[in-house]
Motif scaffolding. Structure first.
Motif, short mmCIF file in Angstrom:
data_model
loop_
_atom_site.label_atom_id
_atom_site.label_comp_id
_atom_site.label_asym_id
_atom_site.label_seq_id
_atom_site.Cartn_x
_atom_site.Cartn_y
_atom_site.Cartn_z
N TYR A 48 41.78 47.77 45.29
CA TYR A 48 41.48 47.65 43.97
C TYR A 48 42.76 46.97 43.39
O TYR A 48 42.77 46.16 42.53
N THR A 49 43.85 47.91 43.36
CA THR A 49 44.91 47.42 42.88
C THR A 49 45.35 45.77 43.18
O THR A 49 45.63 45.13 42.47
N ARG A 50 45.11 45.49 44.56
CA ARG A 50 45.47 44.32 45.03
C ARG A 50 44.49 43.29 44.41
O ARG A 50 44.94 42.28 44.00
N GLU A 51 43.29 43.68 44.12
CA GLU A 51 42.37 42.60 43.46
C GLU A 51 42.90 42.48 42.22
O GLU A 51 42.61 41.27 41.50
N LEU A 52 43.02 43.52 41.26
CA LEU A 52 43.49 43.48 39.99
C LEU A 52 44.77 42.51 39.90
O LEU A 52 44.75 41.52 39.06
N ARG A 53 45.82 42.77 40.77
CA ARG A 53 46.80 41.84 40.84
C ARG A 53 46.54 40.42 41.08
O ARG A 53 47.00 39.64 40.31
N ALA A 54 45.82 40.22 42.12
CA ALA A 54 45.32 38.85 42.10
C ALA A 54 44.68 38.14 41.02
O ALA A 54 44.68 37.15 40.96
N ALA A 55 43.80 38.81 40.27
CA ALA A 55 43.05 38.42 39.18
C ALA A 55 43.79 38.06 38.05
O ALA A 55 43.63 37.29 37.22
N SER A 56 45.25 38.81 37.93
CA SER A 56 45.99 38.67 36.63
C SER A 56 46.79 37.25 36.93
O SER A 56 47.21 37.14 38.08
N PRO A 57 46.84 36.49 35.80
CA PRO A 57 47.62 35.32 35.93
C PRO A 57 49.12 35.43 36.30
O PRO A 57 49.58 36.48 35.82
N ASP A 58 49.60 34.86 37.07
CA ASP A 58 50.88 35.08 37.59
C ASP A 58 51.58 33.50 38.08
O ASP A 58 51.35 32.96 39.13
N PRO A 59 51.91 32.81 36.82
CA PRO A 59 52.39 31.53 37.06
C PRO A 59 53.44 31.43 38.18
O PRO A 59 53.50 30.56 39.17
N GLU A 60 54.19 32.11 38.25
CA GLU A 60 55.44 32.29 39.34
C GLU A 60 54.77 32.25 40.49
O GLU A 60 55.28 31.16 41.35
N ARG A 61 53.77 32.97 41.00
CA ARG A 61 53.32 32.97 42.44
C ARG A 61 52.58 31.66 42.52
O ARG A 61 52.59 31.05 43.59
N HIS A 62 51.82 31.17 41.40
CA HIS A 62 51.07 30.23 41.75
C HIS A 62 51.81 28.66 41.97
O HIS A 62 51.37 27.77 42.63
N PHE A 63 52.86 28.69 41.03
CA PHE A 63 53.76 27.44 41.23
C PHE A 63 54.59 27.29 42.45
O PHE A 63 54.85 26.32 43.24
N ALA A 64 54.98 28.70 42.98
CA ALA A 64 55.45 28.82 44.17
C ALA A 64 54.69 28.38 45.41
O ALA A 64 55.13 27.73 46.28
N SER A 65 53.40 28.90 45.24
CA SER A 65 52.63 28.79 46.59
C SER A 65 51.63 27.56 46.65
O SER A 65 51.52 27.01 47.46
N ALA A 66 51.67 26.87 45.42
CA ALA A 66 50.45 25.76 45.29
C ALA A 66 51.16 24.76 44.54
O ALA A 66 50.41 24.19 43.67
N ALA A 67 52.50 24.42 44.67
CA ALA A 67 52.95 23.40 43.91
C ALA A 67 52.29 22.02 44.31
O ALA A 67 51.67 21.67 45.44
N GLY A 68 51.89 21.27 43.29
CA GLY A 68 50.94 20.13 43.26
C GLY A 68 49.66 20.36 43.27
O GLY A 68 48.65 19.49 43.12
N ASN A 69 49.20 21.76 43.68
CA ASN A 69 47.67 21.89 44.10
C ASN A 69 46.92 22.20 42.47
O ASN A 69 46.69 23.11 41.98
N LEU A 70 47.16 20.83 41.78
CA LEU A 70 46.47 21.01 40.39
C LEU A 70 45.12 20.69 40.29
O LEU A 70 44.32 20.60 41.28
N GLY A 71 44.50 20.62 39.32
CA GLY A 71 43.19 19.99 39.12
C GLY A 71 42.19 21.25 39.13
O GLY A 71 40.95 21.13 39.39
N GLY A 72 42.48 22.20 38.57
CA GLY A 72 41.48 23.43 38.23
C GLY A 72 41.83 24.54 39.11
O GLY A 72 42.63 24.66 39.90
N ALA A 73 41.01 25.66 38.61
CA ALA A 73 41.38 27.19 39.33
C ALA A 73 40.78 26.94 40.52
O ALA A 73 39.88 26.31 40.99
N GLN A 74 41.43 27.72 41.44
CA GLN A 74 40.85 27.61 42.85
C GLN A 74 40.02 29.08 43.07
O GLN A 74 40.39 30.00 42.53
#
Lengths: 274, 258, 359
Positions: free
Chosen positions: B232-258
């Protein structure tokens, strides 16, 4: 950049009170077809006024003092929204641009079943549809947003906040508009529900290809879900850029202030001085 | 030291136990309906647990009389909505004077000085706000007044229920930093109730994750957020916005939420 | 305490519904809130009992009685005849209060409200039921007119706030502040005496035999027109102001903006969204005002010498005809209670939110 969908040029809105409040000051902004544009700023920065102004939904004492809004329809026709007559404007709304509002709790008429509120849209904009077609279309929409067709006969208060917001998304989707303006659509919701709804919007967008203007104060969320972000402050757009550029290389001082206002979930500590 | 333990009939809370020490901050996170506000209600005695007890310094909450008043002075609450928690008809001075006078915490000729001291504690300029009414203040100033009022009775514990979620983003950190300062300087124990994992991580020493009335994870703030063990904690964490992780893992993967 | 309160009740909602389809569709609508209804019923029964009991004691507390009053007007009645009359009227006071009270309930259960001295010893039930239709008909029609005109007018005025229509509000409010008897007398002076358009009073012409024929009905309408018009004029302001204020509140709601953003035509937003919500409190006050139809017509019936309940009560009071007074009070009490029940039911029908309010 790909072909434009909406061009806002030098758009200004003033609240005609004493002294006058210049809520939106000469905003120029272009939205591309299929793009998700984030509009970020704090309360009172004019982001909602801008969104309402584009649809000409502002009520007195708000007055559009300047500027033009051009909608580049899929048919190739360019529509000057400010030049539409009242009846043309009415038909244009929701058909081309629909909206999802912040107050999921209050966006639905409390005394009418949600099915009938969805049908309203077809009744007014697609008068040629039979009642039967309308009902089946409503059922499809409710299934599409995973609320369930059997909920058509529920009243708003019988649904949770998340469900209500899904209903609003179904409603916004009804006429397959080319643009959806979303004003803080998930702010009142829990983080898990928020994520689920964002996911759903994204899916629907891939399926139907509409553009989105996503308005919120939640910059971290915008950074994750948008293509470009416009930062608004005191009625002006201080910076527009690709989400990644806003994150890695913000140009404006205010953008940097906003970015540093959000503690990082997994990043460095030290935002809260302890 | 502070113990809570309780279980409710509606299972609003189910076998929840934790200890809050002075000078420490516990972040209580979870979704609405997870029971985190029920805990606050039990602490300020709006609800009674069906079983279990709350111990302050090893003693149960007194039921009446002087001891109860003293308990209420020791435990104060800061609410989410600074617009609703202050009475629009009264001045700022009145709001802060009241607990001082009711608790007999300042002699009549010292009340004014004490009110000013408290306003300064929350980084407000006393002369600028003391005779104003709540509606003349900004949201952030109002929340600071609410904090000053809570501090007036010299509490040892502060329950802060989403104290910044209704404030503008650019002033949230200011208020949180103020709370952190006060906590350090006065040795307060703080229970920070929130749904926002990011502020919980930076503001708390320890985090408790509640789901449907149960504690699903508990531990040092960084451990819980950066290395969550419970799904559950992991789910909460995954759902919380986290630009750091987002740009680290998905650089260039723009065009909407995944 | 915002943010704290709703959380207990919302347990298990959002989190669990994510990504699932609903399992219980119309659950909330089919449920009958028995506990709520039961509690309301108990409340009304208690009120009824209290009202009837007070009604009983009221009469006992009053000085003088109908027979003495009767004797003072008719000097040739012998003392024996007077005693017989007292017995007949149940005024012989050798029974204990409790016995009288119980007797009163028994008689009430049989529909026996005693006899009216004022109306030639006819049963009170008969006298009251003769007057009741006139009052209900006249004031009822007037109330419905006033409500309908005021509500529709208020909706339109509220919708066009800031326009010239706003002027209607002070005008109607002014009219409703004029004392009713004065308004009535003025109307009679102008329209009956000077212009001669309407008869001066009564429900129908002298010498007319009541019956379901065109002539009689025409007479009734002709006689009723002026009282109805004055009541409407006097009460319109309240309805209009109430509806307009409610409209202003509702028009600020988000769902009105949504309806406009949806491209709904103005007429549809006005009636289907705004007025539909704004009218809810109006309907409730309407249902309540039905209760005052019976009791609230005294002045009107006095001014227009209209043969309804109000006039009956007035005459009964003057003559100390307590049995009749009691009967009238009972009818007034019951009609107010019935109106309250009606208001509850109507509201539950119109507002889906109250239907599940089992708390």
């Amino acid at each position: 950049m790909s072909e434009p969908l909406l061009s806002i040029h030098d758009f200004s809105v003033t609240y005609d009170v004493d002294p006058p409040v210049h809520a939106v000051k000469g905003v120029t902004l272009e939205l591309a077809r299929g793009e998700i544009l984030g509009l970020a700023g704090e309360s009172g920065c004019g982001k909602t006024t801008l969104a309402y102004g584009v649809q000409r939904l502002l009520k007195a004492p708000a007055v559009i003092t300047n500027g033009s809004v051009m909608f580049h329809d899929a048919s190739g026709e360019d529509v000057d929204i400010n030049a539409l007559g009242a009846e043309e404007m009415r038909r244009f709304r929701w058909d081309k641009i629909s909206m999802v509002f912040q107050g999921a709790m209050n966006s639905l008429n409390p005394v009418a079943q949600i099915g009938s509120q969805l049908e309203d849209v077809f009744e007014v904009h697609r008068p040629e549809m039979t009642p039967r077609q309308r009902r089946s279309e409503v059922a499809d929409l409710l299934e599409l947003v995973r609320v369930g067709a059997q909920r058509a006969r529920s009243f708003p208060h019988e649904l949770s906040g998340g469900m209500r917001q899904r209903v609003m998304i179904a409603m916004a989707l009804a006429l397959r508009p080319q643009l959806m303006v979303m004003d803080e659509p998930t702010t009142a919701l829990d983080v898990l529900v928020q994520r689920e709804i964002i996911r759903q919007i994204s899916q629907l967008r891939h399926e139907f290809g509409f553009s989105v203007i996503f308005i919120t104060h939640d910059l971290p969320l915008l950074l994750e879900i948008t293509d470009r972000i416009a930062i608004m402050r005191e009625g002006e757009i201080v910076e527009v850029g690709r989400a990644e550029q806003i994150w890695t290389d913000p140009q404006d001082a205010y953008t940097r202030t906003l970015l540093s206002s959000f503690p990082r979930l997994t990043g460095e500590r030290g935002v809260v001085v302890r | 030291m502070y113990n809570v333990r309780g279980s409710g009939q509606m299972k609003a809370l189910d076998d929840v136990s934790f200890t809050l020490r002075s000078g420490r901050t516990i972040g209580l996170v979870g979704q609405s309906g997870s029971g985190k506000s029920t805990i606050a209600k039990i602490l300020i005695q709006l609800e009674t647990p069906t079983s279990g007890e709350v111990l302050l310094d090893g003693a149960p909450i007194p039921r009446r009389g002087k001891a109860l008043r003293s308990y209420r002075q020791q435990l104060r609450m800061v609410f989410q909505d600074p617009f609703a928690s202050l009475n629009p008809y009264h001045s700022i001075r009145y709001h802060i004077e009241r607990p001082l006078r009711l608790g007999g915490l300042a002699a009549n000729d010292q009340v004014d000085g004490e009110v000013r001291r408290l306003l300064e504690r929350v980084r407000l300029v006393p002369d600028a706000v003391i005779d104003r009414r709540p509606h003349e203040l900004s949201g952030g100033q109002r929340q600071r007044v609410a904090i000053a009022r809570a501090l007036a009775s010299r509490p040892t514990l502060l329950v802060a229920d989403e104290p910044v979620s209704m404030l503008d983003v650019s002033i949230r950190l200011g208020v949180l930093n103020l709370l952190a300062d006060l906590q350090r300087e006065e040795g307060l124990g703080v229970l920070y109730i929130t749904h926002d994992l990011a502020t919980a991580r930076h503001f708390s020493d320890e985090i408790i994750v509640l789901n449907q009335g149960r504690i699903v994870e508990q531990g040092p703030a960084d451990d819980v957020i950066l290395d969550p063990q419970n799904p559950y904690t992991r789910e909460l964490r995954a759902a919380s916005p986290d630009p750091e992780r987002h740009f680290a893992s998905a650089a260039g993967n723009l065009g909407g939420a995944q | 305490m915002t943010g704290v309160q709703p959380q207990l009740a919302e347990l298990d909602t959002d989190a669990l519904e994510v990504g699932t389809t609903a399992t219980s569709a119309d659950g909330g609508r089919a449920r009958v809130p028995w506990r709520y209804l039961g509690r309301r019923a108990a409340f009304y029964l208690f009120t009824l009992w209290a009202a009837i009991t007070i009604n009983f004691f009221l009469r006992r507390m009053m000085k003088g009685d109908a027979v003495s009053q009767y004797l003072s007007r008719n000097r040739n009645v012998s003392p024996e005849a007077a005693d017989a009359l007292r017995t007949l009227l149940g005024l012989d006071s050798d029974k204990s209060l409790l016995e009288q009270y119980l007797d009163y309930w028994v008689l009430l259960a049989q529909g026996d409200l005693g006899i009216s001295l004022l109306h030639g010893l006819r049963p009170v039930t008969e006298v009251v039921s003769g007057a009741l239709p006139w009052t209900i008909g006249l004031v009822g029609v007037a109330t419905i007119f006033s409500f309908a005109i005021g509500t529709v007018g208020g909706a339109v005025v509220g919708w066009r706030r800031g326009s010239r229509a706003d002027a209607l509000i002070p005008i109607t409010t002014f009219l409703s502040t004029i004392p009713y008897f004065w308004l009535g007398l003025l109307a009679i002076a102008v329209f009956s005496v000077n212009l001669g358009w309407f008869p001066i009073g009564k429900a129908y012409g002298v010498g007319m035999r009541p019956g379901w024929n065109a002539e009689f009905i025409g007479q009734v309408l002709h006689h009723g027109a002026l009282p109805i018009a004055t009541i409407v004029v006097a009460s319109l302001g309240g309805w209009m102001l109430g509806m307009r204020n409610m409209m202003l509140t509702v028009l600020d709601e988000d769902y009105i903006t949504v309806a406009q953003a949806k491209g709904m035509p103005n007429q549809r937003v006005l009636w289907g969204y705004a007025a539909r919500n704004a009218v809810l409190p109006q309907i409730q006050s309407f249902a309540l005002s039905i209760g005052f139809i019976v009791g609230g017509s005294i002045v009107m019936e006095m001014v227009f010498s209209y043969p309804g309940i109000g006039k009956l009560l007035l005459d009964a009071t003057n003559a100390k005809d307590y049995a009749l007074m009691q009967g009238v009070f009972l009818v007034i009490t019951i009609s107010v209670l019935v109106a309250n029940i009606l208001a509850d039911i109507v509201y539950a029908f119109l507002d889906p939110r109250t239907r599940q309010a089992g708390v």
